[in-house]
Each structure stands twice: as C-alpha cells, then as structure tokens.
Write an enzyme that holds these catalytic residues in place. Sequence first.
Site, PDB file in Angstrom:
ATOM      1  CG  ASN A  10      -1.790   1.233   1.314  1.00 47.22           C
ATOM      2  OD1 ASN A  10      -1.936   1.982   0.342  1.00 47.22           O
ATOM      3  ND2 ASN A  10      -2.383   1.466   2.471  1.00 47.22           N
ATOM      4  CE  LYS A  12      -0.156   3.286   4.730  1.00 44.59           C
ATOM      5  NZ  LYS A  12       0.025   3.416   6.187  1.00 44.59           N
ATOM      6  CG  HIS A  98      -6.003   1.699   5.480  1.00 42.14           C
ATOM      7  ND1 HIS A  98      -5.416   2.639   6.297  1.00 42.14           N
ATOM      8  CD2 HIS A  98      -5.022   0.821   5.145  1.00 42.14           C
ATOM      9  CE1 HIS A  98      -4.133   2.357   6.444  1.00 42.14           C
ATOM     10  NE2 HIS A  98      -3.866   1.256   5.761  1.00 42.14           N
ATOM     11  CD  GLU A 100      -2.870   5.526   6.722  1.00 46.80           C
ATOM     12  OE1 GLU A 100      -1.765   5.222   7.188  1.00 46.80           O
ATOM     13  OE2 GLU A 100      -3.108   5.556   5.484  1.00 46.80           O
ATOM     14  CD  GLU A 173      -5.543  -1.060   8.836  1.00 45.12           C
ATOM     15  OE1 GLU A 173      -4.521  -0.725   8.230  1.00 45.12           O
ATOM     16  OE2 GLU A 173      -6.586  -0.375   8.847  1.00 45.12           O
ATOM     17  N   GLY A 179       3.305   2.335  11.256  1.00 42.50           N
ATOM     18  CA  GLY A 179       4.143   3.518  11.147  1.00 42.50           C
ATOM     19  C   GLY A 179       4.717   4.007  12.459  1.00 42.50           C
ATOM     20  CB  SER A 218       5.461  -2.061  11.679  1.00 44.80           C
ATOM     21  OG  SER A 218       5.004  -0.784  12.051  1.00 44.80           O
TER      22      SER A 218
END
Length: 259
Positions: A10, A12, A98, A100, A173, A179, A218
């Site tokens: 991904n 992003k 997701h 985010e 996730e 991150g 990660s």
Amino acid sequence: MSENIYVIGNWKMNKHLNEVTDFCDKLNISLHDMFALDNSSNIEVGIAPAAIHLPQMSSASTFSLVAQNIAAEENGAYTGEISASMVAEYSRYVLVGHSERRMYFDETNEILVKKLMLAYKYNLIPIFCFGENLENREKGDYLYIIKQQLEKVIWPVFSSSDFLNQNLIIAYEPVWAIGTGKNASPEQISEVHDYVRDLLINNIENIKDSVPILYGGSCNSQNAKSILEQKNVNGLLIGGASLDVNHFTKIVQIAHGLY
C-alpha cells in the site's frame, strides 16, 4: 483455508510518475525471474498506488492492482471522489475500511457497508481492514473491538443472499503498530487471527473457511517470515516497506520460500 499467500503493498500518498515507472519495471523483472520456473506458485503480489497511477500501471504490470479507496456512492455530484465503476477498469481489488480512512475521513460502519456492496456490484474484491488502537490494546478490550468492526460491516453484507458467495479478503491492522516502529509479536498476531477465523466460521456460510486473513502492521523483511509462519496468516498488507522495490521484492521472496 485460503490456498494463496498475498503480498500487497500500500503506497498510500507516495510516488510520482517516474518513480512508479521505475518501480514497475524492476518489480516486473524480479517477479518474472522468481516465478519463471514455477507456474504453480500461489503467491499473489499486488500494489495499491495512488488512483492517478492506476491506468498506467494496469498496462505495464505483471502483478495485481489494488485501489486504495472507492466512494460510497455510485456516481453524482461528489467532487474529488472516485467511483467503484471507475477503478474497476484497472483494479482487481480495493481496500475498504483502512484505519487512515476511518481516522482522518470519518468513515463509519454504514459508509463501509455501502462501499462493500458497490465493490461487489462492480466485481472488485474488497480487502476489508480492521484493528484496534493503542487504547483498546492497553485496556484489553481489543478482541471485542475487532468483533464489533466485523459484525457491523461484514455480517450485514453477507447476510444478504445477493452477496453470500462473493470473494472477500480481510486484513488485521493493529493501529498501534502502523508507522510507529512498534511490532505486534507473532503470539499477538496469532491470537487475533485465530480469533477472527473462529468468528468467520461461526458467522459466514460458504466462504468462512476460505477467507484469506492478511496482517498489516509495520511489516518488513525482518519480521515477514515469523508472521507468515503463523497458522491463520494468509499474507501481508505492507505500508512503508513496499515503497522500496528491493525491500518489497525481498518480502515476496520470503513468502515464496514459505508456501
């Protein structure tokens, strides 16, 4: 159980056109060399680029393309949105839910249900993302949170006979491990994946045993092997480590050596 192992990158909001071209050229060569003598390989490699790069990559890639997002509406006056029918011309898969998107764009369970239904309408295979944040993990109620995320989105869609036999991929996730440099241990990953597999078996007919469960948090070449060795881990959803073609290729090689 799923027969395939998925390695999905991904990107992003990263990479410009020249970087995309260079990455695709190098990855295509690496995959050709890796699988040239192995036509039976069950490794599926995918990349989720920015939507603007989907057309170019669709004509220059030997790997699958994944849309990062679709709108919750089919068409209309939604400036800046991209519909399922648009990305379906180029992508096989689409990310839905997701962390985010939930965090920064306030995507609710109701919105995610609509996105899943639109994905299926246009023959996209959704990769539904779920997972707990640091507060949930520290409070110890993370399994309850995960159950709620699945029950309020996946169950309503698959309770309809219209969607019962559709393909589905889900991706765990843990938000606290994305991150941040923090890694979930193999034991923590295994606990959640085993729990989710039991939820699927008890709640979804027909596809319950074959739904691939990916891990995304990660992931890199140092921990990929130990993660993929877990019983109910059927692949990886990779963020930052997928931006470097050599690092990403190494992860694919690790997966290929394990299947």
